[in-house]
Design a protein around this motif. Structure first.
Motif, PDB file in Angstrom:
ATOM      1  N   ALA A   1      72.720  33.569  42.540  1.00 27.15           N
ATOM      2  CA  ALA A   1      71.271  33.360  42.634  1.00 27.15           C
ATOM      3  C   ALA A   1      70.935  32.210  43.566  1.00 27.15           C
ATOM      4  CB  ALA A   1      70.693  33.093  41.250  1.00 27.15           C
ATOM      5  N   GLY A   2      71.746  31.138  43.511  1.00 28.12           N
ATOM      6  CA  GLY A   2      71.415  29.938  44.260  1.00 28.12           C
ATOM      7  C   GLY A   2      70.230  29.235  43.612  1.00 28.12           C
ATOM      8  N   ASP A   3      69.900  28.060  44.104  1.00 28.48           N
ATOM      9  CA  ASP A   3      68.741  27.336  43.573  1.00 28.48           C
ATOM     10  C   ASP A   3      67.464  28.140  43.761  1.00 28.48           C
ATOM     11  OD1 ASP A   3      70.456  25.334  42.941  1.00 28.48           O
ATOM     12  OD2 ASP A   3      69.672  23.859  44.348  1.00 28.48           O
ATOM     13  N   VAL A   4      67.376  28.871  44.878  1.00 30.56           N
ATOM     14  CA  VAL A   4      66.156  29.645  45.145  1.00 30.56           C
ATOM     15  C   VAL A   4      65.876  30.663  44.039  1.00 30.56           C
ATOM     16  CG1 VAL A   4      67.355  31.416  46.528  1.00 30.56           C
ATOM     17  CG2 VAL A   4      64.913  30.986  46.896  1.00 30.56           C
ATOM     18  N   GLY A   5      66.933  31.183  43.423  1.00 34.55           N
ATOM     19  CA  GLY A   5      66.745  32.164  42.361  1.00 34.55           C
ATOM     20  C   GLY A   5      66.450  31.538  41.017  1.00 34.55           C
ATOM     21  N   SER A   6      67.308  30.596  40.594  1.00 34.73           N
ATOM     22  CA  SER A   6      67.150  30.008  39.263  1.00 34.73           C
ATOM     23  C   SER A   6      65.861  29.200  39.148  1.00 34.73           C
ATOM     24  CB  SER A   6      68.362  29.126  38.927  1.00 34.73           C
ATOM     25  OG  SER A   6      68.552  28.131  39.913  1.00 34.73           O
TER      26      SER A   6
ATOM     27  N   ILE B   1      62.517  23.439  34.567  1.00 32.12           N
ATOM     28  CA  ILE B   1      62.920  24.021  35.849  1.00 32.12           C
ATOM     29  C   ILE B   1      64.343  23.610  36.194  1.00 32.12           C
ATOM     30  CG2 ILE B   1      62.578  23.832  38.354  1.00 32.12           C
ATOM     31  CD1 ILE B   1      59.597  23.932  37.888  1.00 32.12           C
ATOM     32  N   ASN B   2      64.635  22.325  36.054  1.00 30.94           N
ATOM     33  CA  ASN B   2      65.969  21.831  36.399  1.00 30.94           C
ATOM     34  C   ASN B   2      67.028  22.262  35.394  1.00 30.94           C
ATOM     35  OD1 ASN B   2      65.871  19.899  38.908  1.00 30.94           O
ATOM     36  ND2 ASN B   2      63.992  19.515  37.780  1.00 30.94           N
ATOM     37  N   ALA B   3      66.633  22.366  34.114  1.00 29.30           N
ATOM     38  CA  ALA B   3      67.577  22.845  33.106  1.00 29.30           C
ATOM     39  C   ALA B   3      67.989  24.287  33.391  1.00 29.30           C
ATOM     40  CB  ALA B   3      66.950  22.733  31.716  1.00 29.30           C
ATOM     41  N   TYR B   4      67.014  25.112  33.769  1.00 29.74           N
ATOM     42  CA  TYR B   4      67.307  26.512  34.100  1.00 29.74           C
ATOM     43  C   TYR B   4      68.263  26.579  35.281  1.00 29.74           C
ATOM     44  CZ  TYR B   4      65.846  31.308  33.029  1.00 29.74           C
ATOM     45  OH  TYR B   4      65.800  32.608  32.583  1.00 29.74           O
ATOM     46  N   ASN B   5      68.082  25.663  36.218  1.00 28.14           N
ATOM     47  CA  ASN B   5      68.960  25.606  37.384  1.00 28.14           C
ATOM     48  C   ASN B   5      70.370  25.152  36.991  1.00 28.14           C
ATOM     49  OD1 ASN B   5      69.693  25.657  40.138  1.00 28.14           O
ATOM     50  ND2 ASN B   5      69.215  23.491  40.345  1.00 28.14           N
ATOM     51  N   PHE B   6      70.447  24.134  36.119  1.00 24.02           N
ATOM     52  CA  PHE B   6      71.750  23.632  35.678  1.00 24.02           C
ATOM     53  C   PHE B   6      72.556  24.728  34.966  1.00 24.02           C
ATOM     54  CE2 PHE B   6      69.796  19.133  35.100  1.00 24.02           C
ATOM     55  CZ  PHE B   6      69.891  18.916  36.467  1.00 24.02           C
TER      56      PHE B   6
ATOM     57  N   LEU C   1      53.144  25.621  20.303  1.00 21.30           N
ATOM     58  CA  LEU C   1      54.294  25.314  21.162  1.00 21.30           C
ATOM     59  C   LEU C   1      55.541  26.104  20.772  1.00 21.30           C
ATOM     60  CD1 LEU C   1      53.937  21.418  21.328  1.00 21.30           C
ATOM     61  CD2 LEU C   1      53.474  23.030  23.179  1.00 21.30           C
ATOM     62  N   ILE C   2      55.425  26.930  19.739  1.00 27.85           N
ATOM     63  CA  ILE C   2      56.597  27.614  19.194  1.00 27.85           C
ATOM     64  C   ILE C   2      57.267  28.518  20.229  1.00 27.85           C
ATOM     65  CG2 ILE C   2      55.476  29.732  18.323  1.00 27.85           C
ATOM     66  CD1 ILE C   2      58.043  27.514  16.477  1.00 27.85           C
ATOM     67  N   TRP C   3      56.492  28.955  21.227  1.00 27.79           N
ATOM     68  CA  TRP C   3      57.028  29.879  22.222  1.00 27.79           C
ATOM     69  C   TRP C   3      58.057  29.211  23.135  1.00 27.79           C
ATOM     70  CZ3 TRP C   3      55.637  33.954  19.909  1.00 27.79           C
ATOM     71  CH2 TRP C   3      54.378  34.040  19.315  1.00 27.79           C
ATOM     72  N   LEU C   4      58.109  27.888  23.148  1.00 27.91           N
ATOM     73  CA  LEU C   4      59.147  27.191  23.913  1.00 27.91           C
ATOM     74  C   LEU C   4      60.538  27.542  23.388  1.00 27.91           C
ATOM     75  CD1 LEU C   4      57.559  23.638  24.340  1.00 27.91           C
ATOM     76  CD2 LEU C   4      57.897  25.363  26.124  1.00 27.91           C
ATOM     77  N   LEU C   5      60.593  28.017  22.139  1.00 28.80           N
ATOM     78  CA  LEU C   5      61.890  28.407  21.565  1.00 28.80           C
ATOM     79  C   LEU C   5      62.452  29.664  22.227  1.00 28.80           C
ATOM     80  CD1 LEU C   5      61.261  27.682  17.778  1.00 28.80           C
ATOM     81  CD2 LEU C   5      62.683  26.373  19.373  1.00 28.80           C
ATOM     82  N   PHE C   6      61.659  30.329  23.060  1.00 27.66           N
ATOM     83  CA  PHE C   6      62.205  31.430  23.862  1.00 27.66           C
ATOM     84  C   PHE C   6      63.218  30.904  24.883  1.00 27.66           C
ATOM     85  CE2 PHE C   6      58.364  34.568  23.413  1.00 27.66           C
ATOM     86  CZ  PHE C   6      58.794  34.872  22.124  1.00 27.66           C
ATOM     87  N   LEU C   7      63.263  29.573  25.034  1.00 31.17           N
ATOM     88  CA  LEU C   7      64.243  28.923  25.919  1.00 31.17           C
ATOM     89  C   LEU C   7      65.185  28.019  25.118  1.00 31.17           C
ATOM     90  CD1 LEU C   7      61.901  27.858  28.880  1.00 31.17           C
ATOM     91  CD2 LEU C   7      63.547  29.747  28.873  1.00 31.17           C
TER      92      LEU C   7
ATOM     93  N   ALA D   1      71.370  22.337  27.708  1.00 32.66           N
ATOM     94  CA  ALA D   1      71.047  21.431  28.814  1.00 32.66           C
ATOM     95  C   ALA D   1      70.809  20.000  28.327  1.00 32.66           C
ATOM     96  CB  ALA D   1      69.824  21.944  29.571  1.00 32.66           C
ATOM     97  N   VAL D   2      69.985  19.837  27.297  1.00 35.40           N
ATOM     98  CA  VAL D   2      69.654  18.494  26.811  1.00 35.40           C
ATOM     99  C   VAL D   2      70.880  17.804  26.210  1.00 35.40           C
ATOM    100  CG1 VAL D   2      68.312  17.194  25.105  1.00 35.40           C
ATOM    101  CG2 VAL D   2      67.216  19.002  26.432  1.00 35.40           C
TER     102      VAL D   2
END
Length: 323
Positions: free
Chosen positions: A190-195, A127-132, A216-222, A229-230
């Protein structure tokens, strides 16, 4: 026809929000670490919550926990867009909202305690990575379209795990948002509310898919967002910076700010790279071991990210030479 009506409704809602944002001066003022230079309306990403609301009104019987969760994170994020909140308050609300969807998906019974703990850390981190990563025009809208489009393809052609309409509502909201945001001079951010709201939506869908497929392979969609981010967090920790403060060290920020590449082009590049990765994941799924697929994708992405250090050094040399 249904999605046309949805698009019109969301367009009307967005235009009404602009009037409210103008009246209450809900704006984003650029600072030294911003990737933009002009005052712009903030909070346009509230369109994602309204899209979730419209879906909920048609599916109240089985959508309570998700809608309550996305409402909680949207409320605290919108509040944070208007008046800064402490990290403790935001993380607490995120934890509560994630608990709701974990309960909805019966995660507490399906996983051991350590697995639940890892899931909390991963969900809050995503969630926070998407926001960053929401820092330049178009990046959130385009990337969201790619992720949701990938999930829709899987849902339609590989493994049914949710109502297809649920995914399409998020995609229509992304298109409406992009109409106002994917411009040289964005009408809104978008602001935080969007991301954060759309990240919550994506995490819910990914969890459903992971539980149904036991993969867990579907996490690679991100993957593109995740690696950027990491690696940026690790870079900032190395520099002994506060990772919760604004900065300009993401690869997309270096490309946009230091090398002046047009925001829309950088956003499109991120979306295209993720599109290629998602295609590869779908193509190799159940043909190659998940661990091998992950290495095939993550290692090249880390190499691409490492080019940031070359670009930063080159830019510093250029500036020093110019001085």
């Amino acid at each position: 026809m249904q999605y046309t009506i949805l698009g019109i409704l969301l367009m009307i809602i967005m235009l009404l929000y602009f009037k409210v944002a103008n009246h209450f001066n809900i704006i984003d003022k650029p600072n030294l670490r911003s990737s933009h230079t002009e005052v712009t309306l903030r909070g346009g990403g509230i369109i994602f919550w309204f899209s979730a609301l419209l879906y909920f009104l048609q599916h109240t019987q089985n959508n309570y926990f998700f809608f309550t969760g996305i409402s909680l994170v949207s409320l605290v994020s919108f509040w944070d867009d208007i008046q800064s909140l402490s990290n403790k308050i935001r993380i607490t609300i995120h934890f509560l909202a994630i608990t709701l969807i974990f309960h909805d998906l019966d995660l507490f019974h399906l996983m051991p305690i350590w697995g639940v703990g890892v899931s909390y850390v991963l969900a809050i981190g995503l969630i926070n990575a998407y926001n960053f990563m929401d820092g330049i025009n178009g990046i959130t809208g385009l990337y969201t379209l790619v992720v949701m489009g990938s999930l829709l393809y899987v849902n339609t052609n590989i493994q049914l795990f949710t109502d297809g309409m649920f995914i399409k509502y998020a995609m229509v909201a992304s298109l409406i948002f992009l109409f106002f945001n994917y411009r040289k001079k964005a009408k809104c951010f978008a602001g935080d509310v969007g991301s954060i709201a759309i990240a919550f939506w994506i995490i819910y869908l990914l969890l459903k898919l992971i539980l149904v497929t036991s993969s867990l392979i579907w996490l690679l969609f991100l993957a593109v967002y995740g690696v950027d981010a990491v690696c940026t967090i690790l870079h900032r920790l190395y520099l002994k910076q506060n990772i919760f403060e604004a900065h300009r060290l993401h690869l997309y920020q270096v490309l946009s700010n230091e090398y002046k590449i047009q925001h829309r082009l950088v956003s499109l590049l991120y979306a295209l790279v993720q599109t290629g990765i998602s295609f590869l994941v779908i193509f190799l799924y159940q043909k190659v071991q998940d661990e091998i697929i992950s290495l095939i994708i993550i290692l090249p992405l880390m190499f691409l990210y490492s080019l940031k250090f070359y670009l930063l050094n080159k830019n510093n040399l250029r500036l020093n030479h110019g001085a």
